[in-house]
Write an enzyme that holds these catalytic residues in place. Structure first.
Site, short mmCIF file in Angstrom:
data_model
loop_
_atom_site.label_atom_id
_atom_site.label_comp_id
_atom_site.label_asym_id
_atom_site.label_seq_id
_atom_site.Cartn_x
_atom_site.Cartn_y
_atom_site.Cartn_z
N TYR A 1 -7.43 14.24 1.18
CA TYR A 1 -6.25 15.44 0.39
C TYR A 1 -7.17 15.87 -0.38
O TYR A 1 -8.13 15.65 -0.58
CB TYR A 1 -5.40 14.72 0.38
N SER B 1 1.00 -1.11 0.46
CA SER B 1 0.05 -0.21 -0.13
C SER B 1 1.06 0.72 -0.01
O SER B 1 2.09 1.08 0.83
CB SER B 1 -1.02 0.01 1.40
N PRO B 2 0.54 2.66 -0.72
CA PRO B 2 1.40 3.80 -0.47
C PRO B 2 1.74 3.90 0.52
O PRO B 2 0.54 4.14 1.58
CB PRO B 2 0.34 4.45 -1.65
N CYS C 1 3.71 7.03 2.80
CA CYS C 1 5.05 8.41 2.61
C CYS C 1 5.98 7.68 2.81
O CYS C 1 5.80 7.72 4.35
CB CYS C 1 4.14 9.57 2.93
N LEU D 1 -5.59 -2.68 8.24
CA LEU D 1 -5.45 -3.70 9.16
C LEU D 1 -5.65 -5.52 8.96
O LEU D 1 -6.06 -5.79 9.22
CB LEU D 1 -6.47 -3.36 10.27
N ARG E 1 -7.90 5.52 -5.65
CA ARG E 1 -7.75 5.17 -4.30
C ARG E 1 -9.09 6.39 -3.10
O ARG E 1 -9.36 7.49 -3.86
CB ARG E 1 -6.70 5.53 -3.16
N ALA F 1 2.18 8.45 -1.52
CA ALA F 1 1.49 9.80 -2.52
C ALA F 1 2.22 10.37 -2.87
O ALA F 1 4.42 11.17 -2.22
CB ALA F 1 0.73 10.63 -1.33
C1 FMN Z 1 3.63 5.26 7.53
C2 FMN Z 1 2.71 4.85 5.89
C3 FMN Z 1 2.65 6.28 4.68
C4 FMN Z 1 1.00 6.14 4.71
N1 FMN Z 1 1.82 7.18 3.74
C5 FMN Z 1 0.02 6.64 2.72
C6 FMN Z 1 0.01 7.28 1.11
O1 FMN Z 1 1.26 8.22 0.78
N2 FMN Z 1 -0.82 7.29 0.36
C7 FMN Z 1 -2.02 6.73 0.93
O2 FMN Z 1 -2.92 6.69 0.23
N3 FMN Z 1 -1.93 6.09 2.45
C8 FMN Z 1 -0.93 5.96 2.53
N4 FMN Z 1 -0.65 5.54 4.33
C9 FMN Z 1 -2.17 4.64 4.55
C10 FMN Z 1 -2.05 3.24 4.16
O3 FMN Z 1 -1.43 3.16 3.01
C11 FMN Z 1 -3.10 1.82 4.72
O4 FMN Z 1 -4.12 2.68 3.84
C12 FMN Z 1 -2.82 2.08 6.20
O5 FMN Z 1 -2.37 2.36 7.05
C13 FMN Z 1 -4.29 1.20 6.80
O6 FMN Z 1 -3.44 0.05 6.07
P1 FMN Z 1 -2.20 -1.16 7.36
O7 FMN Z 1 -3.28 -1.12 8.31
O8 FMN Z 1 -1.53 -1.97 6.48
O9 FMN Z 1 -1.28 -0.20 7.70
C14 FMN Z 1 0.63 5.28 5.08
C15 FMN Z 1 0.55 4.62 5.80
C16 FMN Z 1 1.13 4.78 7.36
C17 FMN Z 1 1.79 4.20 8.36
#
Ligand code: FMN
Length: 365
Positions: free
Chosen positions: A182, A22-23, A25, A301, A230, A57
């Protein structure tokens, strides 16, 4: 038989499995340029067996960065290093995607490890921010300037130019970021968009900018390559953007050539109360997929191999996207394959550490 390791065909692209990074930053760029950190970070996750690696992003203009350290693609000079990363991802048999973004009223912020959610001042490296309406995100943020018609046009052009550069860098999938509060999500939500022109008010008007950007990017992005969007399926706030509007939006995006909706939620309102728990957003992907026929990705999650496999097997989603679990373990897909009894290839260099009979994957040229 695991379903997580079945390939997924999207236009001319074949994802070798249903697992995407997943994206996320990285807040590690100077002037938007990718560097060694990004090569190692994305490269390890491709070596770890993810079928798709989507960049963080990536800002389409400097003012659209969340922080001064964001990755960018507003300049042709950004292409070279991105191309090096893409080359490595492809060599590992994975597919390279890029998320194109503009942060709107959430731009000009410090990286999260500074632990203060304020808009940076000019002296701190920040810049003036803009949004659909002059409404700040919270009481730590400055009031953004409402975008003019010309300002909106510039942003559409910036997304198209960014897609052109992404293609030059060799990316195979473009994802438009319209989630997490955003800019494009700010236009969708009636809580952040109170414009009175053709970009505000009715559902038709609030969704107009996203539809224009999708149409314009699709015009630039080759027909044989997939386009993702997204979204945040809901604001989790009464009177805000919600799942019914998401379903209607997706019905409109389908004929515009969108191939997959990456279903996230929240991020637009600081007061939102989000019921966090295992797979807490998966039902949005399931509902959108069922009611629109659009391919969907589930995120949020998803951490256990059996959970991810179940999401694919039961038709809740076509793809799972993992974020934090991929930070904890870049080799999650290889470990998941072992747990699910699937003999997925390991990098030839690592095959002596793999389960017996695991095929070795040799990088392509
Ligand atoms: C360090 C970090 C940076 C993130 N940056 C982005 C991003 O650049 N673009 C985006 O759409 N979501 C971003 N997210 C959200 C994740 O892509 C994801 O949707 C969210 O963390 C839930 O998934 P998870 O439970 O597997 O962590 C970021 C999450 C984390 C933890």
């Amino acid at each position: 038989m695991s379903h997580l390791f079945e390939p997924l065909a999207l236009r001319s692209i074949n994802l070798p499995n249903r697992i995407a990074v997943s994206p996320m930053c990285q807040y590690s760029s100077v002037d938007g340029f990718a560097n060694d950190w990004h090569l190692v970070h994305y490269g390890s996750r491709a070596a770890g067996g993810a079928g798709l690696v989507i960049t963080e992003a990536t800002a389409v203009i400097p003012q659209g960065r969340i922080s001064p350290q964001d990755l960018g693609i507003w300049d042709d000079r950004h292409v070279d290093f991105l191309a090096r990363i893409v080359h490595f991802i492809k060599q590992r048999g994975s597919v390279a995607g890029i998320q194109l973004a503009h942060a709107g009223r959430k731009a000009s912020s410090p990286p999260p490890w500074e632990n203060r959610s304020v808009t940076l001042t000019g002296a701190e490296g920040g810049w003036p921010i803009s949004a659909p309406s002059a409404i700040p995100f919270d009481n730590c943020s400055v009031i953004p300037t409402a975008l003019s018609g010309a300002g909106i046009e510039e942003i559409v052009t910036a997304f198209v130019q960014a897609a052109r550069r992404a293609l030059l860098a060799g990316f195979q999938i473009v994802e438009i970021h319209a989630a997490h509060g955003y800019l494009l999500h700010q236009f969708l939500s009636p809580l952040s968009n109170q414009r009175t022109d053709q970009y505000g008010g009715s559902f038709e008007n609030r969704t107009r900018l996203l539809r224009e950007i999708v149409t314009a990017v699709r015009g630039e992005w080759p027909d044989n390559l997939p386009l993702f969007v997204r979204i945040s399926a809901t604001d989790w706030v009464e009177g805000g953007w919600d799942i019914d509007q998401s379903i209607e939006l997706v019905r409109q995006l389908l004929p515009l050539g969108v191939d997959l909706i990456d279903c996230s939620s929240g991020g637009s309102m600081p007061q939102a109360r989000i019921p966090l728990g295992a797979g807490y957003q998966t039902h949005f992907a399931e509902q959108i997929r069922r009611e629109t026929g659009m391919k969907c990705g589930a995120v949020g999650l998803i951490t256990a191999p059996a959970q991810a496999d179940h999401i694919i097997r039961s038709g809740q989603a076509d793809l799972v996207l993992l974020a934090r679990e991929m930070l904890r373990d870049p080799y999650w897909p290889l470990h998941a394959a072992r747990e699910l009894g699937h003999l997925t290839p390991w990098p030839a260099q690592y095959v002596r550490a793999a389960p017996a009979h695991t095929p070795a994957y040799l990088p392509s040229k």
